[in-house]
Design an enzyme around this catalytic site. Structure first.
Site, PDB file in Angstrom:
ATOM      1  N   HIS A 249       0.900  -0.686   2.689  1.00 41.39           N
ATOM      2  CA  HIS A 249       0.695  -1.964   2.634  1.00 41.39           C
ATOM      3  C   HIS A 249       0.070  -3.253   3.457  1.00 41.39           C
ATOM      4  CE1 HIS A 249       2.215  -6.555   1.087  1.00 41.39           C
ATOM      5  NE2 HIS A 249       2.157  -5.650  -0.149  1.00 41.39           N
ATOM      6  N   ASP A 300       3.637  -1.107  -6.384  1.00 45.23           N
ATOM      7  CA  ASP A 300       3.034   0.205  -7.618  1.00 45.23           C
ATOM      8  C   ASP A 300       3.442   1.166  -7.869  1.00 45.23           C
ATOM      9  OD1 ASP A 300       2.106  -2.454  -8.400  1.00 45.23           O
ATOM     10  OD2 ASP A 300       0.518  -2.754  -6.488  1.00 45.23           O
TER      11      ASP A 300
HETATM   12  C1  LIG Z   1      -2.802  -2.174   0.299  1.00 44.39           C
HETATM   13  C2  LIG Z   1      -3.582  -1.706   1.014  1.00 44.39           C
HETATM   14  C3  LIG Z   1      -5.057  -2.416   0.726  1.00 44.39           C
HETATM   15  C4  LIG Z   1      -3.173  -2.272   2.221  1.00 44.39           C
HETATM   16  O1  LIG Z   1      -4.172  -2.006   3.168  1.00 44.39           O
HETATM   17  P1  LIG Z   1      -4.362  -2.480   4.246  1.00 44.39           P
HETATM   18  O2  LIG Z   1      -3.742  -2.895   5.613  1.00 44.39           O
HETATM   19  O3  LIG Z   1      -5.617  -3.501   4.877  1.00 44.39           O
HETATM   20  O4  LIG Z   1      -4.807  -1.422   5.083  1.00 44.39           O
HETATM   21  P2  LIG Z   1      -5.873  -0.336   4.979  1.00 44.39           P
HETATM   22  O5  LIG Z   1      -6.356   0.124   4.140  1.00 44.39           O
HETATM   23  O6  LIG Z   1      -7.166  -0.850   6.152  1.00 44.39           O
HETATM   24  O7  LIG Z   1      -5.723   1.216   6.061  1.00 44.39           O
HETATM   25  C5  LIG Z   1      -5.474   1.423   7.211  1.00 44.39           C
HETATM   26  C6  LIG Z   1      -5.175   2.801   7.796  1.00 44.39           C
HETATM   27  O8  LIG Z   1      -4.237   3.358   6.591  1.00 44.39           O
HETATM   28  C7  LIG Z   1      -4.773   3.778   5.631  1.00 44.39           C
HETATM   29  N1  LIG Z   1      -4.060   3.695   4.366  1.00 44.39           N
HETATM   30  C8  LIG Z   1      -3.598   2.836   4.210  1.00 44.39           C
HETATM   31  N2  LIG Z   1      -3.341   2.938   2.903  1.00 44.39           N
HETATM   32  C9  LIG Z   1      -3.675   3.807   2.839  1.00 44.39           C
HETATM   33  C10 LIG Z   1      -3.297   5.146   1.558  1.00 44.39           C
HETATM   34  N3  LIG Z   1      -2.278   4.891   0.225  1.00 44.39           N
HETATM   35  N4  LIG Z   1      -3.281   6.209   1.033  1.00 44.39           N
HETATM   36  C11 LIG Z   1      -3.937   6.903   2.233  1.00 44.39           C
HETATM   37  N5  LIG Z   1      -4.450   6.081   3.528  1.00 44.39           N
HETATM   38  C12 LIG Z   1      -3.957   4.606   3.672  1.00 44.39           C
HETATM   39  C13 LIG Z   1      -6.631   4.490   5.617  1.00 44.39           C
HETATM   40  O9  LIG Z   1      -7.097   4.769   5.192  1.00 44.39           O
HETATM   41  C14 LIG Z   1      -6.682   3.263   7.133  1.00 44.39           C
HETATM   42  O10 LIG Z   1      -6.880   3.941   7.771  1.00 44.39           O
HETATM   43  P3  LIG Z   1      -7.899   5.118   9.024  1.00 44.39           P
HETATM   44  O11 LIG Z   1      -7.378   3.363   9.963  1.00 44.39           O
HETATM   45  O12 LIG Z   1      -7.464   6.052   9.150  1.00 44.39           O
HETATM   46  O13 LIG Z   1      -9.501   4.375   8.454  1.00 44.39           O
HETATM   47  C15 LIG Z   1      -3.651   0.452   1.524  1.00 44.39           C
HETATM   48  O14 LIG Z   1      -2.237   0.657   1.972  1.00 44.39           O
HETATM   49  C16 LIG Z   1      -3.808   0.337   0.888  1.00 44.39           C
HETATM   50  O15 LIG Z   1      -5.438   0.449  -0.234  1.00 44.39           O
HETATM   51  N6  LIG Z   1      -3.380   0.776  -1.096  1.00 44.39           N
HETATM   52  C17 LIG Z   1      -3.431   2.273  -1.619  1.00 44.39           C
HETATM   53  C18 LIG Z   1      -3.582   0.767  -2.701  1.00 44.39           C
HETATM   54  C19 LIG Z   1      -2.042   0.694  -3.591  1.00 44.39           C
HETATM   55  O16 LIG Z   1      -1.419   1.337  -3.911  1.00 44.39           O
HETATM   56  N7  LIG Z   1      -2.248  -1.215  -3.638  1.00 44.39           N
HETATM   57  C20 LIG Z   1      -1.184  -1.525  -3.836  1.00 44.39           C
HETATM   58  C21 LIG Z   1      -0.491  -2.822  -3.118  1.00 44.39           C
HETATM   59  S1  LIG Z   1       0.957  -3.289  -3.098  1.00 44.39           S
END
Ligand SMILES: CC(C)(COP(=O)(O)OP(=O)(O)OC[C@H]1O[C@@H](n2cnc3c(N)ncnc32)[C@H](O)[C@@H]1OP(=O)(O)O)[C@@H](O)C(=O)NCCC(=O)NCCS
Length: 359
Positions: A249, A300
């Site tokens: 998140h 989710d």
């Molecule tokens: C929700 C989300 C977009 C938030 O992301 P964010 O704070 O912008 O963080 P990032 O997407 O930049 O991720 C940061 C790091 O954690 C990792 N990471 C984040 N969520 C991850 C996941 N669900 N699975 C695996 N790795 C994950 C990323 O790959 C990244 O790794 P890196 O630094 O080695 O490249 C992200 O956690 C995600 O895509 N989750 C899956 C989708 C999801 O469940 N969405 C519903 C949100 S309520």
């Protein structure tokens, strides 16, 4: 001014509706853990008025919302065509939200009517796609119970009613998440409610936002149907640098407060509906993700199993999220309108400079 990727940590506006300060979710100052015990309509009243209703106000509000959970015959006629299209239900909902803004009185419709119609339209899409007859509202039931009844054709018992109200409350708002911010941007131009909601549905559809719940169940189904070892599955995904849906998140780095409550509901419903195998897999995946990636489940993750236990198809999960979040979207659209300020940020130009056209 310097650019911040994804606007992370940027305060993009002011709100009295909800907050995630200190990684705690509150609606108008009330902790979500306390509000989870209330009814959906009570919380909608709170989001729209930033105070809880008294008994009379609540009764009037509930009756008003429930009485409006009907669609004009023309909307149902059009929906019966649109909803049967092979596109994803969220694409159908995108068109339906826009449609509601043409078959209704766009300029004069107010939030209670709009929320009620969205709930009824979403239930109708689910049933039309399954070739099930549409269900008329039951005036003796509350808003969440009516929505569940219109979706499934079954009146929930007291225990299920309590759980479903909680699920709807936990999804109702979440300060400046992507879809709400989208709605606020549209609202800031003084566009109409339906346009704001249509834009919000588009944002919610994506797998990084509301679309994650469907992907969570897709993942669980792959593991179950192929009799895979959950830990090997998740390790393989991690090795391939694929994201595991339902984890992580932007704000909550120590766990999503909604997921703790939803986990309990998922466990209970899984047991009652003989779906324990999915819950057990979820626990194994969650342990792996915490140990190896320091990532917690988000809203989710357990919702996916809850909706499955309610008998819903995975493709419809994000629409249920949209139904609940419409309450929050409308609250923010109203608040943004009242602030009378166009949202129009700047960008950092990174293309070539000082070019000239040569004749
Ligand atoms: C929700 C989300 C977009 C938030 O992301 P964010 O704070 O912008 O963080 P990032 O997407 O930049 O991720 C940061 C790091 O954690 C990792 N990471 C984040 N969520 C991850 C996941 N669900 N699975 C695996 N790795 C994950 C990323 O790959 C990244 O790794 P890196 O630094 O080695 O490249 C992200 O956690 C995600 O895509 N989750 C899956 C989708 C999801 O469940 N969405 C519903 C949100 S309520």
């Amino acid at each position: 001014m310097s650019y911040v990727k994804g606007l992370a940590g940027i305060v993009a506006g002011q709100t009295k509706i909800s907050s995630t300060d200190n990684q705690r979710l509150t609606y108008a100052g009330y902790p979500i853990e306390e509000l989870a015990q209330k009814t959906f309509e009570e919380v909608v009243f709170l989001l729209w008025n930033t105070r809880l209703p008294d008994q009379d106000e609540l009764l009037r509000f509930r009756n008003d919302l429930v009485s409006k959970m009907v669609l004009p015959a023309e909307t149902i006629r059009l929906l019966s065509y649109i909803a049967r299209e092979p596109q994803h239900p969220m694409s159908i909902l995108r068109t339906t939200t826009s449609l509601l803004g043409t078959t209704n009185d766009v300029e004069h419709d107010e939030p209670p009517k709009i929320l009620s119609k969205m709930l009824t339209a979403i239930a109708a899409i689910v049933r039309i796609r399954d070739d099930d007859p549409l269900i008329d509202l039951d005036p003796t039931l509350g808003v969440a119970d009516n929505f569940l009844y219109m979706l499934t054709g079954k009146r929930p018992n007291a225990e299920l009613s309590g759980m479903f109200n909680t699920v709807m409350i936990l999804h109702a708002d979440h300060e400046f998440n992507a879809s709400t911010f989208t709605a606020r941007v549209v609202s800031s131009t003084f566009s109409d409610y339906y346009s704001c909601l249509t834009a919000a549905v588009c944002a919610l559809k994506g797998p990084l936002h509301g679309g994650a719940n469907e992907r969570v169940f897709e993942m669980l189904s792959i593991i179950v149907e192929n009799e895979m070892d959950p830990l090997s599955f998740v390790a393989e995904q991690a090795h391939a640098k694929r994201k595991i849906m339902g984890f992580g998140h932007r704000i909550y780095k120590n766990g999503d407060p909604r997921a703790f409550i939803l986990k309990e509901i998922a466990a209970k419903l899984a047991e009652e509906t003989n779906n324990q195998k999915y819950f057990e897999i979820q626990q194994q995946l969650a342990d792996y993700m915490l140990k190896n990636k320091q990532l917690h489940p988000n809203v989710d993750y357990y919702t996916a199993l809850i909706y499955h236990c309610l008998g819903l198809k995975k493709e419809t999960f994000t629409m249920i999220f949209a139904a609940c979040r419409t309450a929050g979207w409308l609250a923010h659209v109203m608040e943004q309108r009242s602030q009378k300020c166009l949202i129009r940020p700047n960008s950092e130009y990174i293309g070539p400079k000082e070019r000239h056209c040569v004749r």
